[in-house]
Design a protein around this motif. Structure first.
Motif, PDB file in Angstrom:
ATOM      1  N   ASP A   1       0.822  -1.217   0.000  1.00  0.00           N
ATOM      2  CA  ASP A   1       0.000   0.000   0.000  1.00  0.00           C
ATOM      3  C   ASP A   1       0.856   1.267   0.000  1.00  0.00           C
ATOM      4  N   GLU A   2       1.900   1.258   0.811  1.00  0.00           N
ATOM      5  CA  GLU A   2       2.712   2.463   0.968  1.00  0.00           C
ATOM      6  C   GLU A   2       3.420   2.871  -0.325  1.00  0.00           C
ATOM      7  N   SER A   3       3.558   1.945  -1.269  1.00  0.00           N
ATOM      8  CA  SER A   3       4.316   2.252  -2.488  1.00  0.00           C
ATOM      9  C   SER A   3       3.466   2.838  -3.599  1.00  0.00           C
ATOM     10  N   LEU A   4       2.142   2.912  -3.409  1.00  0.00           N
ATOM     11  CA  LEU A   4       1.251   3.342  -4.482  1.00  0.00           C
ATOM     12  C   LEU A   4       1.014   4.846  -4.407  1.00  0.00           C
ATOM     13  N   ILE A   5       2.112   5.572  -4.488  1.00  0.00           N
ATOM     14  CA  ILE A   5       2.090   7.026  -4.420  1.00  0.00           C
ATOM     15  C   ILE A   5       2.954   7.576  -5.551  1.00  0.00           C
ATOM     16  N   VAL A   6       2.496   8.634  -6.187  1.00  0.00           N
ATOM     17  CA  VAL A   6       3.265   9.353  -7.195  1.00  0.00           C
ATOM     18  C   VAL A   6       3.259  10.827  -6.794  1.00  0.00           C
ATOM     19  N   VAL A   7       3.745  11.696  -7.661  1.00  0.00           N
ATOM     20  CA  VAL A   7       3.717  13.128  -7.340  1.00  0.00           C
ATOM     21  C   VAL A   7       2.937  13.878  -8.414  1.00  0.00           C
ATOM     22  N   ASP A   8       2.313  14.981  -8.001  1.00  0.00           N
ATOM     23  CA  ASP A   8       1.598  15.818  -8.962  1.00  0.00           C
ATOM     24  C   ASP A   8       2.572  16.784  -9.634  1.00  0.00           C
ATOM     25  N   SER A   9       2.040  17.695 -10.433  1.00  0.00           N
ATOM     26  CA  SER A   9       2.894  18.607 -11.190  1.00  0.00           C
ATOM     27  C   SER A   9       3.691  19.545 -10.288  1.00  0.00           C
ATOM     28  N   ASP A  10       3.262  19.685  -9.033  1.00  0.00           N
ATOM     29  CA  ASP A  10       3.989  20.524  -8.079  1.00  0.00           C
ATOM     30  C   ASP A  10       4.965  19.719  -7.219  1.00  0.00           C
ATOM     31  N   GLY A  11       5.056  18.408  -7.488  1.00  0.00           N
ATOM     32  CA  GLY A  11       5.979  17.576  -6.737  1.00  0.00           C
ATOM     33  C   GLY A  11       5.466  17.094  -5.400  1.00  0.00           C
ATOM     34  N   HIS A  12       4.143  17.149  -5.187  1.00  0.00           N
ATOM     35  CA  HIS A  12       3.555  16.687  -3.930  1.00  0.00           C
ATOM     36  C   HIS A  12       2.900  15.326  -4.113  1.00  0.00           C
ATOM     37  N   GLY A  13       2.928  14.505  -3.067  1.00  0.00           N
ATOM     38  CA  GLY A  13       2.430  13.149  -3.145  1.00  0.00           C
ATOM     39  C   GLY A  13       0.933  13.060  -3.357  1.00  0.00           C
TER      40      GLY A  13
ATOM     41  N   VAL B   1      -6.289   4.089   3.463  1.00  0.00           N
ATOM     42  CA  VAL B   1      -6.253   5.467   3.973  1.00  0.00           C
ATOM     43  C   VAL B   1      -5.664   6.338   2.867  1.00  0.00           C
ATOM     44  N   ASP B   2      -5.751   7.633   3.031  1.00  0.00           N
ATOM     45  CA  ASP B   2      -5.059   8.558   2.143  1.00  0.00           C
ATOM     46  C   ASP B   2      -3.576   8.202   2.140  1.00  0.00           C
ATOM     47  N   VAL B   3      -3.023   7.941   0.964  1.00  0.00           N
ATOM     48  CA  VAL B   3      -1.657   7.438   0.880  1.00  0.00           C
ATOM     49  C   VAL B   3      -0.650   8.413   1.478  1.00  0.00           C
ATOM     50  N   THR B   4      -0.968   9.694   1.543  1.00  0.00           N
ATOM     51  CA  THR B   4      -0.023  10.648   2.119  1.00  0.00           C
ATOM     52  C   THR B   4       0.088  10.512   3.634  1.00  0.00           C
ATOM     53  N   LEU B   5      -0.827   9.770   4.268  1.00  0.00           N
ATOM     54  CA  LEU B   5      -0.722   9.518   5.699  1.00  0.00           C
ATOM     55  C   LEU B   5       0.364   8.493   6.013  1.00  0.00           C
ATOM     56  N   THR B   6       0.669   7.638   5.044  1.00  0.00           N
ATOM     57  CA  THR B   6       1.639   6.565   5.271  1.00  0.00           C
ATOM     58  C   THR B   6       2.926   6.750   4.484  1.00  0.00           C
ATOM     59  N   SER B   7       2.900   7.635   3.491  1.00  0.00           N
ATOM     60  CA  SER B   7       4.003   7.644   2.531  1.00  0.00           C
ATOM     61  C   SER B   7       4.409   9.054   2.117  1.00  0.00           C
ATOM     62  N   ARG B   8       5.644   9.137   1.692  1.00  0.00           N
ATOM     63  CA  ARG B   8       6.150  10.303   0.991  1.00  0.00           C
ATOM     64  C   ARG B   8       6.767   9.833  -0.322  1.00  0.00           C
ATOM     65  N   ALA B   9       6.921  10.748  -1.263  1.00  0.00           N
ATOM     66  CA  ALA B   9       7.475  10.379  -2.563  1.00  0.00           C
ATOM     67  C   ALA B   9       8.485  11.415  -3.006  1.00  0.00           C
ATOM     68  N   ALA B  10       9.535  10.932  -3.645  1.00  0.00           N
ATOM     69  CA  ALA B  10      10.544  11.797  -4.258  1.00  0.00           C
ATOM     70  C   ALA B  10      10.973  11.148  -5.558  1.00  0.00           C
ATOM     71  N   GLU B  11      11.079  11.944  -6.611  1.00  0.00           N
ATOM     72  CA  GLU B  11      11.438  11.396  -7.915  1.00  0.00           C
ATOM     73  C   GLU B  11      12.807  10.714  -7.867  1.00  0.00           C
ATOM     74  N   PHE B  12      12.919   9.618  -8.572  1.00  0.00           N
ATOM     75  CA  PHE B  12      14.200   8.953  -8.766  1.00  0.00           C
ATOM     76  C   PHE B  12      15.169   9.942  -9.410  1.00  0.00           C
ATOM     77  N   ASN B  13      16.415   9.877  -9.008  1.00  0.00           N
ATOM     78  CA  ASN B  13      17.476  10.755  -9.520  1.00  0.00           C
ATOM     79  C   ASN B  13      17.324  12.217  -9.096  1.00  0.00           C
ATOM     80  N   ASP B  14      16.533  12.494  -8.069  1.00  0.00           N
ATOM     81  CA  ASP B  14      16.333  13.871  -7.611  1.00  0.00           C
ATOM     82  C   ASP B  14      16.681  13.955  -6.126  1.00  0.00           C
ATOM     83  N   LEU B  15      17.928  14.269  -5.819  1.00  0.00           N
ATOM     84  CA  LEU B  15      18.374  14.331  -4.427  1.00  0.00           C
ATOM     85  C   LEU B  15      17.783  15.524  -3.694  1.00  0.00           C
TER      86      LEU B  15
END
Length: 448
Positions: free
Chosen positions: A166-178, A189-203
């Motif tokens: 479940d925690e892995s089913l998160i992407v980001v919108d055009s503003d970079g938010h989960g 639950v709302d996936v943002t309650l359990t997860s955060r997301a950051a693009e691959f190759n974006d430190l």
């Protein structure tokens, strides 16, 4: 590319497929007791209108019930990377079934310690526990890291592959938010309650998310795979490790697909230092198997926590996990099939595959690319190749992908149905690779 020509060519290939596979079509039509008419609904991800029905398989070939033979470059989307029914695995499974008995007993076998030691040799993690799937291994690892860090969230890369966690089913919108990954089914639950997301190759995005101080672990593939291969840029994985340590966050490498990078996956091939390693699918030679490995320190910390119920209902096990049959299959597959020597040959075949595809792309001046991850290669409808999951998803071309898949299957070659991935088994040959290259060029030329 002439899209009308592509549509017409696709229609002709579909007709050819239907004529050649009447038994498969009839079997699909009569499957009225199956949800979606197939054993698992993802089997409806196909370009051909109805699925091929399996008769038998051996090594890197499969036969359908209509009597056709196929060069299998899908190999169960990594699950059959050892080839279909490899003889050492079959022998070990038969011995457990017929001579020793005890398919599942809730008792350990000596094979388990051998497998644990071999996984330590390959991946470095000191202590191992078994599951039946990598999805289960990821779930159990997530529970442990939450307990040990006291933090609630897991960070993943958009369009990563960690099974149905479940925690892995998160992407980001055009503003970079989960946000929820499109199509997420029945999120608890709302996936943002359990997860955060950051693009691959974006430190920078990774540091922004870790700075909240609530991330227990970064769960990642060292290279994205299930959205098409996305390789790490120089310094990226080292940066991930530095940032996770700086922010007190653990690092989980999911090597379920990136195992193709070598005998110890990307972890060994690229000298990575995760706190937890997850691996599944391929290690059992087709018998359901998975495992997660912990660093020495993490294992000691977990076992020292007397408040955690690791023995009964603590959510880190399953009755069938680590059963004698799965463990015997893992020992045989790791010990005699997916050996260091086998990987050398598999990687050489994948290099040949990538070179052949790239030559076709260059000859036809196509804005495409090919990426390779050890024994695995994939062509992409973008050049340069996408650098993160969102870019990779945007580069998809459904009609073109479907056409190439049905064109290939009508000429006896199978790719992974989810994308344009080809995987080499220990028995795949140079001649097999060259056969694909020739058919691929024919397919490309037919719609230009």
């Amino acid at each position: 590319m002439d899209r009308d020509r592509l549509a017409n060519a696709y229609a002709r290939e579909l007709e050819t497929f239907a004529v050649a596979h009447p038994r498969s079509q009839a079997a699909y039509a009569s499957a009225t007791h199956l949800f979606g008419q197939v054993p698992m609904t993802w089997m409806n991800k196909l370009a051909t209108g109805f699925p091929l029905y399996l008769d038998r398989a051996q090594g890197h070939t499969v036969h359908c019930i209509d009597g056709h033979e196929y060069l299998d470059l899908a190999l169960g989307d990594t699950g059959a990377m050892a080839g279909h029914s490899p003889e050492p695995t079959v022998r070990a499974v038969r011995r457990r079934l017929e001579e020793l008995g005890g398919i599942t007993t809730m008792m350990p076998t000596e094979d388990a310690e051998w497998v644990g030691a071999e996984l330590t040799r390959r991946f470095g993690a000191a202590r191992w526990s078994f599951s039946l799937t990598a999805t289960d291994a990821n779930r159990w690892a997530i529970r442990l890291v939450r307990a040990l860090t006291g933090r609630p969230k897991i960070l993943v890369n958009p369009y990563c592959y960690h099974g149905t966690v479940d925690e892995s089913l998160i992407v980001v919108d055009s503003d970079g938010h989960g946000i929820d990954r499109p199509g997420n089914v029945g999120a608890p639950v709302d996936v943002t309650l359990t997860s955060r997301a950051a693009e691959f190759n974006d430190l920078a995005m990774l540091e922004r998310e870790l700075a909240h101080g609530d991330v227990a672990a970064v769960l990642m593939e060292p290279a994205l795979t299930n959205i098409g291969i996305v390789l790490p840029e120089p310094g990226y994985l080292e940066g991930v490790r530095e940032l996770t340590r700086a922010y007190g966050t653990l690092l989980i490498n999911d090597e379920t697909h990136t195992f193709s990078a070598g005998p110890g996956g990307a972890t060994a091939a690229w000298g990575l230092e995760p706190d937890v390693v997850v691996v599944g699918k391929a290690i059992g030679g087709g018998i359901p198997s998975g495992a997660y490995g912990l660093s020495e320190d993490l294992a000691a910390r977990a076992l020292a926590r007397t408040d955690l119920d690791l023995v009964d209902m603590g959510g880190v096990g399953g009755t069938l996990a680590g059963n004698p049959l799965s463990v015997a299959a893992m020992r045989a597959t790791l010990g005699e099939v997916l050996t260091d020597e086998a990987f050398a040959g598999m990687t050489a075949r994948a290099e040949r595959f990538a070179a052949g595809v790239d030559a076709v792309i260059t000859r036809h001046d196509l804005p495409w690319s090919v990426s390779r991850l050890g024994a695995r290669a994939e062509y992409r409808f973008a050049r340069p190749a996408p650098r993160n999951g969102t870019e990779s998803a945007a580069a998809a071309d459904g009609p073109l992908e479907d056409y190439l898949h049905v064109f290939l299957v009508n000429r006896g070659i199978m790719l992974t149905p989810f994308h344009n991935m080809a995987l080499m088994s220990p028995t795949t040959t140079d001649e097999d690779v060259d056969r694909h290259t020739a058919v691929f060029e024919e397919a490309v030329a037919s719609v230009l």
